[in-house]
Structures are given as C-alpha cells and as structure tokens.
Write a protein that holds these residues in place. Structure first.
Motif, short mmCIF file in Angstrom:
data_model
loop_
_atom_site.label_atom_id
_atom_site.label_comp_id
_atom_site.label_asym_id
_atom_site.label_seq_id
_atom_site.Cartn_x
_atom_site.Cartn_y
_atom_site.Cartn_z
N VAL A 30 0.79 -1.07 0.00
CA VAL A 30 -0.04 -0.02 -0.10
C VAL A 30 0.84 1.37 0.07
CG1 VAL A 30 -1.52 1.23 1.44
CG2 VAL A 30 -2.01 -0.87 1.18
N THR A 31 0.70 2.34 -0.94
CA THR A 31 1.31 3.54 -0.82
C THR A 31 0.60 4.34 0.02
OG1 THR A 31 1.93 3.00 -3.14
CG2 THR A 31 1.94 5.28 -2.23
N VAL A 32 1.42 4.93 0.92
CA VAL A 32 1.08 5.98 2.00
C VAL A 32 1.59 7.40 1.57
CG1 VAL A 32 1.26 6.69 4.57
CG2 VAL A 32 1.41 4.38 3.86
N ASN A 33 0.58 8.07 0.97
CA ASN A 33 0.93 9.39 0.46
C ASN A 33 1.01 10.43 1.68
OD1 ASN A 33 0.62 9.08 -2.35
ND2 ASN A 33 -1.52 8.63 -1.97
N ALA B 299 5.75 9.86 -0.73
CA ALA B 299 4.88 8.80 -0.54
C ALA B 299 6.03 7.62 -0.26
CB ALA B 299 4.18 8.22 -1.72
N PHE B 300 5.38 6.58 0.65
CA PHE B 300 6.27 5.72 0.70
C PHE B 300 5.40 4.14 0.80
CE2 PHE B 300 5.07 7.02 4.95
CZ PHE B 300 4.43 6.15 5.82
N THR B 301 6.03 3.15 0.68
CA THR B 301 5.01 1.88 0.53
C THR B 301 5.34 1.10 1.80
OG1 THR B 301 5.54 2.08 -1.77
CG2 THR B 301 4.89 -0.11 -0.95
N VAL B 302 4.11 0.38 2.28
CA VAL B 302 4.30 -0.49 3.37
C VAL B 302 3.54 -1.74 3.06
CG1 VAL B 302 4.27 1.26 5.04
CG2 VAL B 302 2.05 0.44 4.33
N SER B 303 3.87 -2.93 3.47
CA SER B 303 3.24 -4.11 3.04
C SER B 303 2.57 -5.03 4.16
CB SER B 303 4.50 -4.96 2.59
OG SER B 303 5.64 -5.27 3.59
N TYR C 3 1.82 3.60 11.22
CA TYR C 3 2.95 3.82 10.74
C TYR C 3 3.00 5.37 11.46
CZ TYR C 3 3.53 -0.48 8.33
OH TYR C 3 3.26 -1.67 8.05
N ILE D 98 -4.78 -3.97 3.93
CA ILE D 98 -4.04 -4.85 3.37
C ILE D 98 -4.30 -6.30 3.54
CG2 ILE D 98 -1.63 -5.67 3.08
CD1 ILE D 98 -0.53 -2.91 4.13
#
Length: 84
Positions: free
Chosen positions: A1-4, A39-43, A48, A69
C-alpha cells in the motif's frame, strides 16, 4: 500500500522519515527510513509514523493506521461428480 504524505512548512523541510509503530518526534533517529518523494510503501497492516524536520530544527510527527492490506489467500473448494 502506498502512503501519500503532504509535508508543508514556512521553512525548508530538510528531512522526512517514516517508521513502523506510533512514535513521538523526539524518538526518530538515523535508523528510521528516509523518503524523498511524497509517499512511501508498506506491506503490512499496522500503525506507521511520519516525521518531518525543517531548516530551523522544528520537528513534527504524525501517525496513520493501515488496515486495508489483504493477505488472506482465496478459498478453493473442489467437488467430484459421479459419472452416470
């Protein structure tokens, strides 16, 4: 998932980081992950925290909880039919 992430300040923002878990601004360190885009991506689902530092040394942290997710595999049911 991208967190903007939108980080704004009246001074230049010189550092943006993120970390897993809820974390106050004074607990961020060099070991936390730096990001340069917005943005950054988490799985994994979880909380966060995003951290920002401006040119004057002002710090701010903000947390977000990710819950969308889906890592559950689909269920499959098979059935054999009798031949007639």
């Amino acid at each position: 998932v991208t967190v903007n992430v939108a980080v704004t300040d009246n001074e230049k923002v010189i550092l943006k980081q993120w970390a897993k878990g809820a974390k106050p601004a004074n607990q961020f360190s060099e070991t936390d992950t730096t990001f340069t885009e917005n943005a950054f991506t988490v799985s994994e689902n979880g909380t966060y925290t995003v951290f920002a530092l401006d040119n004057n040394g002002n710090k701010r942290a903000k947390s977000i909880t990710i819950t969308n997710i889906d890592k559950t595999a689909p269920a499959i049911t098979c059935q054999s039919l009798k031949a007639m």
